[in-house]
Design an enzyme around this catalytic site. Structure first.
Site: not given
Ligand code: SF4
Ligand code: F3S
Length: 354
Positions: A54, A57, A149, A188, A226, A229, A253, A259, A268, A280, A287, A290
């Site tokens: 698309c 990137c 991709c 992505c 995770h 996060c 969460c 997620c 990320c 995200c 998440c 990707c």
């Molecule tokens: Fe884990 Fe997703 Fe919950 Fe964050 S939002 S703690 S990455 S399951």
């Molecule tokens: Fe990062 Fe892709 Fe997850 S940009 S937060 S790995 S959806």
């Protein structure tokens, strides 16, 4: 970005004007662009090809700000050929490509999956895309597959089943294109800093950075989403978002909302997006996994919980979660227990070196 030594000054200046405009610079900057490009011709060359994608990137790359595209294109690397952003067209662009291939030793960047269902997809100048990649990979020093991709097939690799294309690594394994040192930079879209960091590493050390078993640079992909996060505390407390409209649950969460952070390796949470503004999960999107080979089909439906964390099952949707665990949830249990990635790339082992 050009074989400007072999084209007329007029064409070259036209090209510089197009490039200045791409970079958001005024016409007054064209001479500066010209000087910089003349210098850039001595810098390590890059060929960038786009298959089934698309252009996300590319847009992510153009939006890079650390370093900015201007510094990147003009000071760090010499992007000789890029179908989307180069000003040259037709025979001039083909000549830029051929001259660079003859020279050899360049970095080949492939964005988008390689079409395998119909050879007419992504044809350029009457040539099939797979043949163009084959030729360009032949003299490349290294290949960077950028984005979901190009790395593992992504959405075109999966949809509609059985998919319309494949990632660069798979194409190498199947002998469609020559095997070369391959660095996978998924997500992505790809994060510009991960791309720039990978290129700069290669330029500095003349070899790919240390990678995991599916070819991702460990410097960017060695940690589970995770584990870093900001909502992890709510996971540990059994506070799972069940109602998108609930003010109380807004930062809880999102595991029950699909997620895939527990199954996804990428930095990320630390790197974030849009100049570090957010990411995200920070803007209440799950998440979607990707950066993984199983993206897209293996992660879909994106907003449904489709995978279980090994040894831990959340039974109750809402504030109280009934976790079925053999032992407690202390310490690094989750990072060790989650080996749940499926499909193409196989499950990760501990520590992200998968
Ligand atoms: Fe884990 Fe997703 Fe919950 Fe964050 S939002 S703690 S990455 S399951
Ligand atoms: Fe990062 Fe892709 Fe997850 S940009 S937060 S790995 S959806």
């Amino acid at each position: 970005m050009t074989s400007f030594r072999n084209i007329s000054r007029r064409d070259f200046l036209k090209f510089c004007a197009g490039t200045a405009s791409l970079l958001g610079l005024s016409e007054a900057a064209v001479p500066r662009v010209a000087r910089a490009l003349e210098g850039a011709a001595k810098k390590p060359p890059v060929i960038w090809l786009e298959g089934q994608d698309c252009a996300g990137c590319t847009i992510s790359f153009i939006n890079s700000s650390n370093p900015g595209t201007a510094e990147l294109v003009l000071d760090t690397i010499s992007v000789r050929y890029h179908e989307t952003i180069m000003a040259a067209a037709g025979h001039l662009s083909e000549k830029a490509l051929q001259d660079t291939i003859k020279e050899g030793g360049y970095v080949l960047v492939v964005e988008g999956s390689i079409p395998t269902v119909d050879p007419r997809f992504c044809q350029i100048a009457g040539r099939n895309f797979v043949d163009i990649v084959k030729e360009a990979a032949g003299n490349a020093g290294a290949v960077i597959a950028i984005g979901s991709c190009a790395t593992y097939g992504g959405i075109p690799g999966d949809c509609p089943p059985p998919g319309t294309g494949m990632g660069v690594g798979e194409a190498m394994d199947k002998g469609l294109i020559p095997k070369k040192p391959l660095i996978n930079v998924p997500t992505c879209p790809a994060h510009p800093e991960r791309f720039v960091g990978t290129v700069v590493y290669y330029l500095l050390y003349k070899q790919p950075p240390p990678m995991d078993k599916i070819g991702r640079p460990l410097m960017f992909y060695d940690k589970l989403i995770h584990d870093n996060c900001e909502r992890r505390g709510h996971f540990e407390n059994g506070e799972f978002l069940s109602d998108w409209n609930s003010f109380e649950q807004r930062n809880w969460c999102m595991y029950l909302k699909g997620c895939k952070g527990p199954f996804t390796y990428a930095d990320c949470p630390k790197r974030r997006w849009s100049d570090g503004l957010n990411w995200c999960i920070g803007c209440s999107s799950v998440c979607q996994g990707c950066s993984e080979p199983t993206f897209y089909t293996g992660m879909a439906p994106l907003y449904d919980k489709t995978q279980e964390i090994r040894g831990y099952r959340v039974e109750t949707i809402g504030a109280v979660a009934t976790g079925i665990v053999a032992v407690g949830l202390a310490g690094h249990f989750i990072g060790q227990a989650m080996t749940g990635r499926l499909g193409k790339g196989g499950p990760p082992e501990e520590g992200g070196d998968n």
